[in-house]
Write a protein that holds these residues in place. Structure first.
Motif, PDB file in Angstrom:
ATOM      1  N   ASN A   1       4.413   8.715   0.208  1.00 57.28           N
ATOM      2  CA  ASN A   1       4.336   7.591  -0.042  1.00 57.28           C
ATOM      3  C   ASN A   1       4.443   6.709   0.253  1.00 57.28           C
ATOM      4  O   ASN A   1       4.833   5.114   0.859  1.00 57.28           O
ATOM      5  CB  ASN A   1       3.658   7.558  -1.673  1.00 57.28           C
ATOM      6  CG  ASN A   1       3.070   8.263  -2.081  1.00 57.28           C
ATOM      7  OD1 ASN A   1       1.948   8.141  -1.372  1.00 57.28           O
ATOM      8  ND2 ASN A   1       3.052   8.106  -3.702  1.00 57.28           N
ATOM      9  N   LEU A   2       6.357   6.838   0.344  1.00 55.60           N
ATOM     10  CA  LEU A   2       7.462   5.876   1.062  1.00 55.60           C
ATOM     11  C   LEU A   2       7.427   5.912   2.430  1.00 55.60           C
ATOM     12  O   LEU A   2       7.514   5.763   3.394  1.00 55.60           O
ATOM     13  CB  LEU A   2       8.428   6.431   0.378  1.00 55.60           C
ATOM     14  CG  LEU A   2       9.098   6.255  -1.122  1.00 55.60           C
ATOM     15  CD1 LEU A   2      10.073   6.560  -1.062  1.00 55.60           C
ATOM     16  CD2 LEU A   2       8.388   4.864  -1.391  1.00 55.60           C
ATOM     17  N   GLY A   3       7.149   7.275   2.997  1.00 57.84           N
ATOM     18  CA  GLY A   3       6.974   7.433   4.866  1.00 57.84           C
ATOM     19  C   GLY A   3       6.230   6.443   5.477  1.00 57.84           C
ATOM     20  O   GLY A   3       6.449   6.326   6.859  1.00 57.84           O
ATOM     21  N   GLN A   4       4.612   6.455   4.965  1.00 58.02           N
ATOM     22  CA  GLN A   4       3.944   6.151   5.925  1.00 58.02           C
ATOM     23  C   GLN A   4       3.977   4.103   5.756  1.00 58.02           C
ATOM     24  O   GLN A   4       4.081   4.206   7.272  1.00 58.02           O
ATOM     25  CB  GLN A   4       2.369   6.557   5.720  1.00 58.02           C
ATOM     26  CG  GLN A   4       1.996   7.402   5.368  1.00 58.02           C
ATOM     27  CD  GLN A   4       0.596   7.611   4.440  1.00 58.02           C
ATOM     28  OE1 GLN A   4      -0.096   7.571   4.369  1.00 58.02           O
ATOM     29  NE2 GLN A   4       0.597   9.109   3.925  1.00 58.02           N
ATOM     30  N   PRO A   5       4.784   3.292   4.923  1.00 60.35           N
ATOM     31  CA  PRO A   5       5.085   2.536   5.720  1.00 60.35           C
ATOM     32  C   PRO A   5       6.183   2.007   6.329  1.00 60.35           C
ATOM     33  O   PRO A   5       5.943   1.430   7.352  1.00 60.35           O
ATOM     34  CB  PRO A   5       5.047   2.043   3.723  1.00 60.35           C
ATOM     35  CG  PRO A   5       4.130   2.691   2.656  1.00 60.35           C
ATOM     36  CD  PRO A   5       4.927   3.879   4.026  1.00 60.35           C
ATOM     37  N   ILE A   6       6.929   3.328   6.411  1.00 62.52           N
ATOM     38  CA  ILE A   6       8.322   3.325   6.609  1.00 62.52           C
ATOM     39  C   ILE A   6       8.401   3.698   8.133  1.00 62.52           C
ATOM     40  O   ILE A   6       8.766   2.540   9.277  1.00 62.52           O
ATOM     41  CB  ILE A   6       9.732   4.257   6.485  1.00 62.52           C
ATOM     42  CG1 ILE A   6       9.659   3.702   4.746  1.00 62.52           C
ATOM     43  CG2 ILE A   6      10.605   4.711   7.095  1.00 62.52           C
ATOM     44  CD1 ILE A   6      10.978   5.157   4.325  1.00 62.52           C
ATOM     45  N   ARG A   7       7.057   4.392   8.796  1.00 63.19           N
ATOM     46  CA  ARG A   7       6.359   5.023   9.957  1.00 63.19           C
ATOM     47  C   ARG A   7       6.171   3.516  10.558  1.00 63.19           C
ATOM     48  O   ARG A   7       6.303   2.943  11.695  1.00 63.19           O
ATOM     49  CB  ARG A   7       5.713   6.172   9.285  1.00 63.19           C
ATOM     50  CG  ARG A   7       4.489   6.302  10.836  1.00 63.19           C
ATOM     51  CD  ARG A   7       3.711   5.563  11.065  1.00 63.19           C
ATOM     52  NE  ARG A   7       2.727   4.944  10.419  1.00 63.19           N
ATOM     53  CZ  ARG A   7       2.036   5.331   9.384  1.00 63.19           C
ATOM     54  NH1 ARG A   7       1.817   7.256  10.222  1.00 63.19           N
ATOM     55  NH2 ARG A   7       0.899   5.507   8.923  1.00 63.19           N
ATOM     56  N   ASP A   8       4.895   2.928   9.736  1.00 62.29           N
ATOM     57  CA  ASP A   8       5.045   1.362  10.273  1.00 62.29           C
ATOM     58  C   ASP A   8       5.894   0.219  10.198  1.00 62.29           C
ATOM     59  O   ASP A   8       5.273  -0.108  11.825  1.00 62.29           O
ATOM     60  CB  ASP A   8       3.953   0.581   9.169  1.00 62.29           C
ATOM     61  CG  ASP A   8       2.254   1.626   8.830  1.00 62.29           C
ATOM     62  OD1 ASP A   8       2.139   2.765   9.559  1.00 62.29           O
ATOM     63  OD2 ASP A   8       1.511   1.365   7.893  1.00 62.29           O
TER      64      ASP A   8
END
Length: 404
Positions: A49-56
């Motif tokens: 859940n946190l990793g996808q926005p960080i990827r963005d």
């Protein structure tokens, strides 16, 4: 599956790549050269859940450079699955594809194992936007491992200060995920706390119940409980807490649990829970926030600005190095970020690439911080945000600053 990095196309893929020829208005040396940047993030698993926005946040600099620089920028995204073994496989894919620098990983346990077993042996630079374990500082890394968030050696002091100043706590217990991130941050709090820590309780990721660990942590009626973990475990842990206890004990959580969906997932407003996390307080914060909102139709979250800065610094160091070589890029990481030279911000990144390629001395002033690295690849200064959960997610209530 190919991943063409087109503006306004929200990134959803896993293990995907794209090459963008970014010919545009910013001239300068090295226009025909390719800057290659891998991105290694937890797009699934406990930090999904946190990793996808960080990827963005990590891909945003590449998007914003479209049409603004003469460099060609090649990138590839891989998923660590929040697992050290899967992370090593994903990191090896980036190494095999020839990427000399990588934004990632995120979780400290993954970063340490990937660094020791993949990146360092293969002379690849890695700049993590989210790994905060103090153990990373002392890696024998040949100058290859860097990070844009501060070490948890500082966050432990923040937690201790919040526990004492906000709650008047004289006794405490800690609950921590049983990996290097959890253990080190729990230890940091214990060292910094002026009161008595009655119990230190470890817990596994992804368990179906945390009742026994909660019972142990709460057995001596501590004034406050510090929880170090990730959303996947945090949801179940707090569900168990609210179903079995009166919900009045103050809790403190760390950056790994700064998830706006946590109260709704738990089914409780969690108003007894505060937390701390590295803050986005850099000179380029406002520009970054606006562009992130425009690109992804979402608010930036924890470590998203640090991810932007990690990619930006790696690209600038690659341009300054004049070659896509890990050791050469590593030699330029401090040179392009630390004080001295022409100021480069997220809004002037294209100009910064041109100046770096021409040999002009520059200093990158980032979205999350000024990004001033010490000799270990850690930040010299940091700002932390203190936040409070509520039924709508969480809101910032204070900031705490540290400087060397």
């Amino acid at each position: 599956m190919s991943y063409n990095i087109d503006r306004r196309d929200v990134l959803k893929g896993i293990g995907v790549s794209g090459t963008v020829a970014l010919a545009g208005c910013a001239g300068g040396g090295g226009g025909a050269r390719t800057l290659s940047q891998g991105i290694l993030m937890p797009l699934s698993g406990g930090l999904g859940n946190l990793g996808q926005p960080i990827r963005d946040g990590a891909v945003l600099p590449i998007r914003l450079l479209e049409g603004e620089t003469e460099f060609t920028i090649d990138s590839q995204v891989e998923d660590t699955q929040t697992d050290p073994n899967a992370g090593q496989t994903a990191a090896s894919s980036l190494v095999d594809a020839g990427y000399p620098a990588v934004t990632g990983a995120a979780g400290s346990e993954v970063t340490i194992q990937v660094a020791e077993n993949v990146f360092i042996p293969n002379n690849v630079v890695a700049c993590s936007p989210a790994s905060t374990s103090p153990a990373i500082t002392d890696l024998d890394d040949n100058n290859l491992i860097w990070r844009t968030p501060p070490s948890d050696a500082l966050q432990g002091q923040v937690l201790a200060q919040v526990a004492t100043d906000n709650e008047g706590a004289e006794t405490a217990a800690t609950m921590y995920v049983n990996n290097s991130y959890g253990q080190a941050l729990s230890d940091s709090f214990v060292s910094a706390f002026d009161g008595t820590v009655q119990n230190e309780v470890s817990f596994p990721k992804g368990a179906s119940s945390y009742s026994s660990q909660l019972s142990q942590a709460l057995s001596d009626d501590p004034d406050i409980v510090v929880v170090v973990g990730y959303p996947e475990s945090g949801v179940q842990l707090f569900r168990d807490y609210y179903s079995e206890y009166d919900g009045e004990t103050p809790f403190l959580v760390t950056d790994g649990l700064q998830d706006s969906d946590l109260p709704s997932d738990v089914g409780n407003a969690m108003t007894n829970v505060q937390g701390s996390a590295p803050s986005a307080a850099g000179p380029g914060r406002d520009f970054f926030t606006t562009e992130y909102q425009n690109e992804f139709d979402a608010e930036p979250g924890v470590f998203t600005s640090q991810a932007f800065d990690a990619t930006a610094v790696c690209l600038l160091a690659n341009a300054a190095a004049g070659e896509s070589s890990g050791p050469a890029i590593a030699e330029q990481m401090q040179a392009v970020a630390n004080p001295g030279g022409e100021e480069v911000t997220p809004s002037t990144l294209a100009d910064g690439l041109a100046m770096a390629a021409e040999g002009t001395e520059i200093q990158y002033q980032g979205a999350s911080s000024p990004v001033d690295f010490d000799e270990n690849g850690d930040l010299r200064a940091a700002t932390y945000e203190v936040f409070q959960f509520n039924e709508d997610g969480y809101e910032a209530t204070d900031t705490i600053e540290f400087s060397a």
